[in-house]
Motif scaffolding. Structure first.
Motif, mmCIF file in Angstrom:
data_model
loop_
_atom_site.group_PDB
_atom_site.id
_atom_site.type_symbol
_atom_site.label_atom_id
_atom_site.label_comp_id
_atom_site.label_asym_id
_atom_site.label_seq_id
_atom_site.Cartn_x
_atom_site.Cartn_y
_atom_site.Cartn_z
ATOM 1 N N ALA A 51 44.842 32.306 0.279
ATOM 2 C CA ALA A 51 45.819 33.086 1.047
ATOM 3 C C ALA A 51 47.086 32.266 1.261
ATOM 4 C CB ALA A 51 45.222 33.509 2.376
ATOM 5 N N SER A 52 48.232 32.944 1.179
ATOM 6 C CA SER A 52 49.514 32.253 1.325
ATOM 7 C C SER A 52 50.333 32.773 2.495
ATOM 8 C CB SER A 52 50.335 32.397 0.035
ATOM 9 O OG SER A 52 50.571 33.761 -0.260
ATOM 10 N N LYS A 53 49.936 33.914 3.074
ATOM 11 C CA LYS A 53 50.653 34.467 4.217
ATOM 12 C C LYS A 53 49.936 34.053 5.496
ATOM 13 C CE LYS A 53 52.395 38.574 3.894
ATOM 14 N NZ LYS A 53 52.526 40.045 3.785
ATOM 15 N N ARG A 54 50.714 33.656 6.498
ATOM 16 C CA ARG A 54 50.108 33.153 7.730
ATOM 17 C C ARG A 54 49.219 34.199 8.386
ATOM 18 N NH1 ARG A 54 50.858 28.852 11.295
ATOM 19 N NH2 ARG A 54 50.005 29.270 13.353
ATOM 20 N N GLU A 55 49.676 35.475 8.414
ATOM 21 C CA GLU A 55 48.864 36.496 9.066
ATOM 22 C C GLU A 55 47.512 36.671 8.384
ATOM 23 O OE1 GLU A 55 52.275 38.885 7.034
ATOM 24 O OE2 GLU A 55 51.973 36.887 7.889
ATOM 25 N N SER A 56 47.462 36.463 7.061
ATOM 26 C CA SER A 56 46.187 36.554 6.341
ATOM 27 C C SER A 56 45.279 35.384 6.693
ATOM 28 C CB SER A 56 46.431 36.586 4.828
ATOM 29 O OG SER A 56 47.231 37.677 4.452
ATOM 30 N N SER B 206 43.989 35.785 10.225
ATOM 31 C CA SER B 206 42.969 36.830 10.287
ATOM 32 C C SER B 206 41.630 36.340 9.740
ATOM 33 C CB SER B 206 43.440 38.060 9.503
ATOM 34 O OG SER B 206 42.476 39.089 9.533
ATOM 35 N N LEU B 207 41.670 35.592 8.640
ATOM 36 C CA LEU B 207 40.438 35.049 8.065
ATOM 37 C C LEU B 207 39.832 33.980 8.977
ATOM 38 C CD1 LEU B 207 41.717 34.805 4.396
ATOM 39 C CD2 LEU B 207 39.883 36.306 5.194
ATOM 40 N N ALA B 208 40.691 33.176 9.604
ATOM 41 C CA ALA B 208 40.194 32.163 10.536
ATOM 42 C C ALA B 208 39.563 32.812 11.762
ATOM 43 C CB ALA B 208 41.337 31.238 10.957
ATOM 44 N N LYS B 209 40.076 33.972 12.141
ATOM 45 C CA LYS B 209 39.512 34.687 13.288
ATOM 46 C C LYS B 209 38.047 35.027 13.052
ATOM 47 C CE LYS B 209 40.329 38.781 16.167
ATOM 48 N NZ LYS B 209 41.161 40.007 16.322
ATOM 49 N N LEU C 202 36.018 33.237 11.711
ATOM 50 C CA LEU C 202 35.276 31.998 11.952
ATOM 51 C C LEU C 202 35.398 31.562 13.412
ATOM 52 C CD1 LEU C 202 36.359 30.021 8.748
ATOM 53 C CD2 LEU C 202 34.239 31.299 9.109
ATOM 54 N N SER C 203 35.857 32.494 14.275
ATOM 55 C CA SER C 203 36.028 32.228 15.714
ATOM 56 C C SER C 203 37.016 31.092 15.957
ATOM 57 C CB SER C 203 34.680 31.895 16.366
ATOM 58 O OG SER C 203 33.768 32.954 16.186
ATOM 59 N N TYR C 204 38.076 31.064 15.146
ATOM 60 C CA TYR C 204 39.049 29.980 15.238
ATOM 61 C C TYR C 204 40.406 30.543 15.653
ATOM 62 C CZ TYR C 204 41.596 25.716 14.034
ATOM 63 O OH TYR C 204 42.372 24.589 14.082
ATOM 64 N N VAL C 205 40.984 29.951 16.691
ATOM 65 C CA VAL C 205 42.332 30.300 17.135
ATOM 66 C C VAL C 205 43.249 29.127 16.807
ATOM 67 C CG1 VAL C 205 43.803 30.930 19.088
ATOM 68 C CG2 VAL C 205 41.421 31.707 19.025
ATOM 69 N N PRO C 206 44.291 29.335 15.996
ATOM 70 C CA PRO C 206 45.179 28.222 15.633
ATOM 71 C C PRO C 206 45.772 27.541 16.857
ATOM 72 C CG PRO C 206 45.600 30.131 14.248
ATOM 73 C CD PRO C 206 44.658 30.590 15.313
ATOM 74 N N ILE D 61 45.392 25.068 9.331
ATOM 75 C CA ILE D 61 44.417 26.101 9.685
ATOM 76 C C ILE D 61 43.357 26.215 8.604
ATOM 77 C CG2 ILE D 61 44.086 28.569 10.156
ATOM 78 C CD1 ILE D 61 46.989 28.635 11.155
ATOM 79 N N LYS D 62 43.797 26.225 7.344
ATOM 80 C CA LYS D 62 42.841 26.314 6.232
ATOM 81 C C LYS D 62 41.845 25.160 6.260
ATOM 82 C CE LYS D 62 45.690 28.694 2.751
ATOM 83 N NZ LYS D 62 46.241 28.593 1.387
ATOM 84 N N PHE D 63 42.326 23.982 6.615
ATOM 85 C CA PHE D 63 41.455 22.805 6.627
ATOM 86 C C PHE D 63 40.546 22.795 7.851
ATOM 87 C CE2 PHE D 63 40.480 18.406 7.728
ATOM 88 C CZ PHE D 63 40.020 17.911 6.518
ATOM 89 N N ASN D 64 41.092 23.125 9.021
ATOM 90 C CA ASN D 64 40.354 22.952 10.266
ATOM 91 C C ASN D 64 39.394 24.081 10.587
ATOM 92 O OD1 ASN D 64 41.590 20.487 10.872
ATOM 93 N ND2 ASN D 64 43.322 21.484 11.864
ATOM 94 N N ALA D 65 39.752 25.333 10.214
ATOM 95 C CA ALA D 65 38.937 26.486 10.632
ATOM 96 C C ALA D 65 37.482 26.396 10.167
ATOM 97 C CB ALA D 65 39.589 27.783 10.157
ATOM 98 N N PRO D 66 37.213 26.166 8.870
ATOM 99 C CA PRO D 66 35.800 26.105 8.459
ATOM 100 C C PRO D 66 35.053 24.914 9.062
ATOM 101 C CG PRO D 66 37.257 25.572 6.611
ATOM 102 C CD PRO D 66 38.122 26.068 7.713
ATOM 103 N N ARG D 67 35.758 23.818 9.296
ATOM 104 C CA ARG D 67 35.099 22.652 9.890
ATOM 105 C C ARG D 67 34.789 22.890 11.363
ATOM 106 N NH1 ARG D 67 37.854 21.631 5.654
ATOM 107 N NH2 ARG D 67 37.278 19.946 4.227
#
Length: 375
Positions: free
Chosen positions: A70-75, A78-81, A83-87, A294-300
Motif C-alpha cells: 500500500a502506498s496511500k496513508r489512508e490504506s 486502515s490495514l493497521a487498524k 491489527l488493533s494499531y493506532v499510528p 506504520i508498516k514496520f511497527n503495526a505487525p510487530r
C-alpha cells in the motif's frame, strides 16, 4: 481456420495493441480489413488504451489491499487498524523548570493555572511552552513563591466540546495533537459542572458495559477521532451528554534543546522578580508516525499483543510508546553476563541527548514497561 483465441500475456500498451490486431486478423469477417488504416487503427488503439488503463487501475487498487504494498496513508492506516494499531501522534517536547517569584498580595498561596505559557528560543526560532496542570504553592519564609520541578510542554493547550446526538463525531481538530496529553471528560448535560473522566482503552477484554473508556483511530483525512463504547464494550453515551476534550497541540518544528525559558505575564501583572531556572532542557519532540514506520511497527505491535513477555516484546513496546527513542535493543537476563534470570535489559539510544535522563528512565520503566509486563 478462424482464430478464436486472444492472447493476454502482454501488459504494455504496444503489446496489447499488437495482440488485438493479431486476434482480429484471424477472424473471417475482418480478413480483408486494413488494420493500419486510420479508422480501424483508432478503434484498436482505443481498445488497447482501455485495457491498459484498467490493468493499471486494478494493479494500483490491489496494491492498496496489502500492508506491504500500500502506498496511500489512508490504506495503510486502515490495514493497521485491523491489527488493533493506532499510528503514533506528534509528541510534544517537554522540559522541567523551577520558577521563583514575588507576588504583591496578602495571600499566602499562589496558583499557577493550567495553560500558563513560557517562551524559549533556539536557532533563531521562538517556541511556546505550556503547563498541563494547575500548580498551587505557598509563600516561603523569605516572602517568595517557588514552583519546583514544573513540567512544561512545547505547544498550545486546546479545548473542544461536543454535544452527543445520533450523528456525533468526536474529531480532534488539530493534526499535531499529542495524544498522550489527551483528557476526556463526559458530563450528563451542558449545565453540569462535575463530569466523569474517561480513560483510553487498549484492552477490550477488560472493558465492561459500564467501563468509562474511549477508543482512538486515525480517519481517512489524517485526523484522529475519539470513539466511545456501544454498551457492551464500554459505556454507551446518552443523547444530550456533553463531551469536553483537552490536549496539547505540538509545535510543527523541533524545539528539542531549548534551555532558557521566560514566563509570559500581562503588562499589569502584580508578579515581580520572576526567575526561571532550567532543570531539564527540552527533549522528546517527534513528528507523527510516517507511512513506512506504520508498516514496520503495526505487525510487530500485533505480535506483542500489547504485553511484555520476551525481549522482542519490550523492544516493540519501547518503540511504540517512548517518544525519545531512536533505536532500542533488549535481551533476556539468561544471556546477560553475569546471568540475571527473570530480568529483561533494555538499552535505548535517544533521539535527543547522549543518554536518557533519570526522569526519562522512570517514565519508561514505571509508566510504559511495568504496566504492560505480563505477570
Amino acid at each position: 481456420m478462424e482464430n478464436r483465441k486472444l492472447e493476454i500475456d502482454e501488459l504494455s500498451y504496444d503489446g496489447i495493441k499488437k495482440q488485438l490486431k493479431t486476434f482480429l486478423k484471424g477472424q473471417k469477417r475482418f480478413k480483408d480489413f486494413d488494420f493500419e488504416g486510420s479508422n480501424m487503427n483508432v478503434l484498436i488503439e482505443l481498445l488497447a488504451y482501455n485495457t491498459y488503463y484498467n490493468s493499471l487501475y486494478d494493479n494500483f487498487t490491489l496494491n492498496e489491499v496489502f500492508l506491504d504494498s500500500a502506498s496511500k496513508r489512508e490504506s495503510v492506516v486502515s490495514l493497521a487498524k485491523m491489527l488493533s494499531y493506532v499510528p503514533k501522534s506528534y509528541s510534544c517536547a517537554n522540559a522541567k523548570v523551577d520558577v521563583t517569584m514575588n507576588f504583591d498580595s496578602t495571600s499566602n498561596d499562589l496558583l499557577m493555572q493550567k495553560g500558563q505559557t513560557f517562551t524559549s528560543m533556539i536557532d533563531g526560532k521562538t517556541f511556546t511552552f505550556v503547563t498541563n496542570e494547575d500548580n498551587l504553592v505557598y509563600r516561603r519564609p523569605d516572602g517568595t513563591f517557588l514552583f519546583p520541578n514544573l513540567k512544561i510542554y512545547g505547544g498550545q493547550l486546546i479545548n473542544q466540546t461536543f454535544i452527543v446526538d445520533p450523528f456525533s463525531k468526536f474529531l480532534i481538530s488539530n493534526k499535531t495533537a499529542d495524544l498522550s496529553t489527551l483528557k476526556v471528560v463526559v458530563y450528563s448535560n451542558s449545565t453540569e459542572t462535575v463530569g466523569s473522566t474517561f480513560t483510553l482503552s487498549d484492552n477490550v477484554t477488560s472493558a465492561t458495559e459500564n467501563s468509562e473508556v474511549y477508543f482512538l483511530k486515525e480517519n481517512e483525512t489524517g485526523f484522529y477521532e475519539i470513539e466511545f463504547g456501544n454498551g457492551k464494550i464500554g459505556k454507551l453515551l446518552e443523547y444530550g451528554n456533553l463531551v469536553r476534550i483537552e490536549y496539547i497541540a505540538s509545535s510543527t518544528e523541533n524545539p528539542n534543546g531549548c534551555a532558557s525559558f521566560t514566563l509570559s505575564t500581562s503588562s499589569n501583572s502584580t508578579i515581580a522578580n520572576i526567575k526561571v531556572r532550567t532543570r531539564q532542557k527540552a527533549i522528546g519532540w517527534s513528528e507523527k508516525e510516517t507511512l513506512e514506520e506504520i508498516k514496520f511497527n503495526a505487525p510487530r505491535h500485533h505480535m506483542t499483543q500489547n504485553r511484555g513477555v520476551n525481549a522482542f516484546d519490550f523492544e516493540t513496546l519501547t518503540k511504540r510508546y517512548f517518544s525519545n527513542c531512536k533505536s532500542v535493543i533488549a535481551w533476556g537476563g539468561e544471556t546477560n553476563i553475569p546471568v540475571a534470570y527473570n530480568t529483561v535489559f533494555v538499552c535505548v539510544q535517544p533521539k535527543t541527548g547522549t543518554y536518557l535522563t533519570a526522569d526519562e528512565k522512570k517514565v519508561l520503566v514505571n509508566e510504559i514497561l511495568k504496566p504492560k509486563t505480563f505477570p
